[in-house]
Design an enzyme around this catalytic site. Structure first.
Site, PDB file in Angstrom:
ATOM      1  N   GLU A   1       0.748  -3.657   2.882  1.00 18.08           N
ATOM      2  CA  GLU A   1       1.534  -2.895   1.818  1.00 18.08           C
ATOM      3  C   GLU A   1       1.976  -1.506   1.967  1.00 18.08           C
ATOM      4  O   GLU A   1       1.285  -0.874   2.454  1.00 18.08           O
ATOM      5  CB  GLU A   1       0.316  -3.004   0.624  1.00 18.08           C
ATOM      6  CG  GLU A   1       1.053  -2.396  -0.615  1.00 18.08           C
ATOM      7  CD  GLU A   1      -0.001  -2.129  -1.855  1.00 18.08           C
ATOM      8  OE1 GLU A   1      -1.482  -2.096  -1.549  1.00 18.08           O
ATOM      9  OE2 GLU A   1       0.244  -1.738  -3.175  1.00 18.08           O
TER      10      GLU A   1
ATOM     11  N   GLU B   1       0.187   4.459   3.292  1.00 17.37           N
ATOM     12  CA  GLU B   1       0.395   5.342   2.366  1.00 17.37           C
ATOM     13  C   GLU B   1       0.614   6.843   3.035  1.00 17.37           C
ATOM     14  O   GLU B   1       0.071   7.250   3.651  1.00 17.37           O
ATOM     15  CB  GLU B   1      -0.743   5.593   1.342  1.00 17.37           C
ATOM     16  CG  GLU B   1      -0.642   6.673   0.496  1.00 17.37           C
ATOM     17  CD  GLU B   1       0.748   6.875  -0.426  1.00 17.37           C
ATOM     18  OE1 GLU B   1       1.073   5.733  -1.182  1.00 17.37           O
ATOM     19  OE2 GLU B   1       1.472   7.806  -0.059  1.00 17.37           O
TER      20      GLU B   1
ATOM     21  N   ASP C   1       4.118   7.718   7.525  1.00 17.19           N
ATOM     22  CA  ASP C   1       5.383   7.379   6.890  1.00 17.19           C
ATOM     23  C   ASP C   1       5.845   6.104   7.635  1.00 17.19           C
ATOM     24  O   ASP C   1       5.602   6.099   8.743  1.00 17.19           O
ATOM     25  CB  ASP C   1       6.525   8.527   6.973  1.00 17.19           C
ATOM     26  CG  ASP C   1       7.641   8.197   6.301  1.00 17.19           C
ATOM     27  OD1 ASP C   1       8.044   7.043   6.164  1.00 17.19           O
ATOM     28  OD2 ASP C   1       8.150   9.098   5.816  1.00 17.19           O
TER      29      ASP C   1
ATOM     30  N   ASP D   1       9.266   3.919  -4.674  1.00 16.69           N
ATOM     31  CA  ASP D   1       9.864   4.915  -5.224  1.00 16.69           C
ATOM     32  C   ASP D   1      11.431   4.495  -5.246  1.00 16.69           C
ATOM     33  O   ASP D   1      12.153   4.020  -4.153  1.00 16.69           O
ATOM     34  CB  ASP D   1       9.918   6.124  -4.308  1.00 16.69           C
ATOM     35  CG  ASP D   1       8.617   6.871  -4.158  1.00 16.69           C
ATOM     36  OD1 ASP D   1       7.883   6.462  -5.295  1.00 16.69           O
ATOM     37  OD2 ASP D   1       8.147   7.090  -3.111  1.00 16.69           O
TER      38      ASP D   1
ATOM     39  N   LYS E   1      19.527   8.229  -6.621  1.00 17.92           N
ATOM     40  CA  LYS E   1      20.883   8.881  -6.172  1.00 17.92           C
ATOM     41  C   LYS E   1      21.232   7.853  -4.974  1.00 17.92           C
ATOM     42  O   LYS E   1      20.749   7.840  -4.107  1.00 17.92           O
ATOM     43  CB  LYS E   1      20.672  10.378  -5.806  1.00 17.92           C
ATOM     44  CG  LYS E   1      20.513  11.108  -6.597  1.00 17.92           C
ATOM     45  CD  LYS E   1      20.682  12.501  -6.333  1.00 17.92           C
ATOM     46  CE  LYS E   1      20.214  13.429  -7.439  1.00 17.92           C
ATOM     47  NZ  LYS E   1      19.531  14.718  -6.881  1.00 17.92           N
TER      48      LYS E   1
ATOM     49  N   GLU F   1      -1.803   0.112  -9.786  1.00 17.38           N
ATOM     50  CA  GLU F   1      -1.787   1.364 -10.825  1.00 17.38           C
ATOM     51  C   GLU F   1      -0.474   1.541 -11.660  1.00 17.38           C
ATOM     52  O   GLU F   1      -0.704   1.669 -12.803  1.00 17.38           O
ATOM     53  CB  GLU F   1      -2.148   2.752 -10.241  1.00 17.38           C
ATOM     54  CG  GLU F   1      -3.245   2.868  -9.350  1.00 17.38           C
ATOM     55  CD  GLU F   1      -3.059   2.546  -7.878  1.00 17.38           C
ATOM     56  OE1 GLU F   1      -3.572   1.580  -7.403  1.00 17.38           O
ATOM     57  OE2 GLU F   1      -2.323   3.176  -7.277  1.00 17.38           O
TER      58      GLU F   1
ATOM     59  N   GLU G   1       1.552  -0.573 -11.977  1.00 16.40           N
ATOM     60  CA  GLU G   1       2.049  -1.830 -13.011  1.00 16.40           C
ATOM     61  C   GLU G   1       1.301  -1.845 -14.271  1.00 16.40           C
ATOM     62  O   GLU G   1       1.949  -1.988 -15.492  1.00 16.40           O
ATOM     63  CB  GLU G   1       1.667  -3.229 -12.134  1.00 16.40           C
ATOM     64  CG  GLU G   1       2.171  -4.463 -12.561  1.00 16.40           C
ATOM     65  CD  GLU G   1       1.903  -5.730 -11.750  1.00 16.40           C
ATOM     66  OE1 GLU G   1       1.304  -5.288 -10.650  1.00 16.40           O
ATOM     67  OE2 GLU G   1       1.916  -6.674 -11.880  1.00 16.40           O
TER      68      GLU G   1
HETATM   69  C1  LIG Z   1       5.458   4.904  -7.122  1.00 16.01           C
HETATM   70  S1  LIG Z   1       3.925   5.014  -5.903  1.00 16.01           S
HETATM   71  C2  LIG Z   1       3.377   3.409  -6.160  1.00 16.01           C
HETATM   72  C3  LIG Z   1       1.763   3.064  -5.922  1.00 16.01           C
HETATM   73  C4  LIG Z   1       1.574   1.681  -5.829  1.00 16.01           C
HETATM   74  N1  LIG Z   1       2.040   0.967  -5.011  1.00 16.01           N
HETATM   75  C5  LIG Z   1       1.312   1.129  -7.261  1.00 16.01           C
HETATM   76  O1  LIG Z   1       2.009   0.229  -7.536  1.00 16.01           O
HETATM   77  O2  LIG Z   1       0.636   1.605  -8.015  1.00 16.01           O
HETATM   78  C6  LIG Z   1       4.733   4.869  -4.439  1.00 16.01           C
HETATM   79  C7  LIG Z   1       4.090   5.415  -3.022  1.00 16.01           C
HETATM   80  O3  LIG Z   1       4.667   5.213  -2.121  1.00 16.01           O
HETATM   81  C8  LIG Z   1       4.263   5.966  -1.172  1.00 16.01           C
HETATM   82  N2  LIG Z   1       5.488   5.904  -0.333  1.00 16.01           N
HETATM   83  C9  LIG Z   1       6.542   6.259  -0.174  1.00 16.01           C
HETATM   84  N3  LIG Z   1       7.542   6.047   0.624  1.00 16.01           N
HETATM   85  C10 LIG Z   1       6.680   5.811   1.522  1.00 16.01           C
HETATM   86  C11 LIG Z   1       6.561   5.625   2.845  1.00 16.01           C
HETATM   87  N4  LIG Z   1       8.112   5.850   3.700  1.00 16.01           N
HETATM   88  N5  LIG Z   1       5.560   5.315   3.700  1.00 16.01           N
HETATM   89  C12 LIG Z   1       4.437   5.195   3.337  1.00 16.01           C
HETATM   90  N6  LIG Z   1       4.287   5.375   2.003  1.00 16.01           N
HETATM   91  C13 LIG Z   1       5.159   5.693   1.129  1.00 16.01           C
HETATM   92  C14 LIG Z   1       4.200   7.278  -2.075  1.00 16.01           C
HETATM   93  O4  LIG Z   1       3.677   8.608  -1.469  1.00 16.01           O
HETATM   94  C15 LIG Z   1       3.539   6.959  -3.318  1.00 16.01           C
HETATM   95  O5  LIG Z   1       2.273   6.973  -3.210  1.00 16.01           O
END
Ligand SMILES: C[S@@+](CC[C@H](N)C(=O)[O-])C[C@H]1O[C@@H](n2cnc3c(N)ncnc32)[C@H](O)[C@@H]1O
Length: 211
Positions: free
Chosen positions: A41, A66, A93, A115, A119, A189, A191
């Protein structure tokens, strides 16, 4: 998320489930997690999906990625009493994901409420951009699939087009996934927040096109 002053020290002393150098495990994830089916994930947030799914499917392997240190530390703190030997977390990342897994090593990739980067100039940062999809296609097994959930219709449309342009075939699609119950798939979370607001959840599953 606000800075958590305890996060760095907490992560430094966390046990085996936190993988600090995933390049060391290339080709060996299934052995390490003692599983035949490997889920990854990307952007796992505070880890509710990761934890619930690992307990629903305890014979399968579950890796959470994460990038945010504070979020990853919060996730591990929240679930530390329930972490199974089939679970691992990578606090890095996902742009480097291709160096962490071997070709065909992953069976299911999950993109939950990624995310949206609305843009146009930021579209390359979307986890369903073609740049990522090319890597995913290499890392997924022949029968591998990508499962995506989002509240964001624009991101969903963008992802559907990107997937079809990069060798993926859509096998399931819903624009109101929770209209019916899906006990086989845990609620994340984010969702839960959108469900509480009565917003629809978009979901699709793609598999790799046969070569
Ligand atoms: C909007 S949150 C959604 C969290 C969870 N998946 C949920 O559905 O509740 C997006 C998460 O993805 C992480 N994230 C975004 N881009 C990422 C990347 N390139 N590599 C790892 N994590 C990433 C962010 O730090 C954030 O915690």
């Amino acid at each position: 998320m606000r800075n958590k002053p305890w996060a760095t020290a907490f992560l430094e002393t966390f046990g085996d489930a936190l993988i600090s150098d995933p390049t060391q495990l290339v080709s060996n994830w299934k052995k390490r997690l003692n599983c035949e089916i490997l889920h990854v994930e990307i952007g796992s947030g505070k880890g509710d999906y990761w934890n619930k799914m690992a307990h629903l499917y305890p014979s399968q392997g579950w890796i959470a990625i994460e990038k945010d240190r504070n979020v990853a530390a919060t996730c591990l703190k929240k679930h530390m009493e329930q972490i199974l030997p089939t679970m691992a977390l990578i606090n890095l990342d996902a742009k480097d994901i291709s160096t962490w897994f071997a070709k065909g090593e992953i069976d299911v990739l999950h993109l939950n409420f990624s995310d949206p980067w609305p843009k146009k100039g930021h579209s390359k940062r979307r986890l369903s951009h073609g740049i990522f999809l090319k890597e995913y296609a290499r890392l997924l097994s022949d029968s591998g699939e990508i499962q995506m959930k989002t509240d964001n219709s624009s991101l969903f449309e963008f992802s559907c087009v990107e997937m079809s342009n990069h060798g993926f075939i859509c096998k399931e699609l819903s624009v109101d996934y929770r209209r019916v119950e899906h006990p086989e798939d845990a609620i994340t979370e984010y969702e839960q927040r959108f469900l509480d607001l009565n917003q629809p959840i978009y979901r699709a599953v793609w598999r790799k096109k046969d070569e």
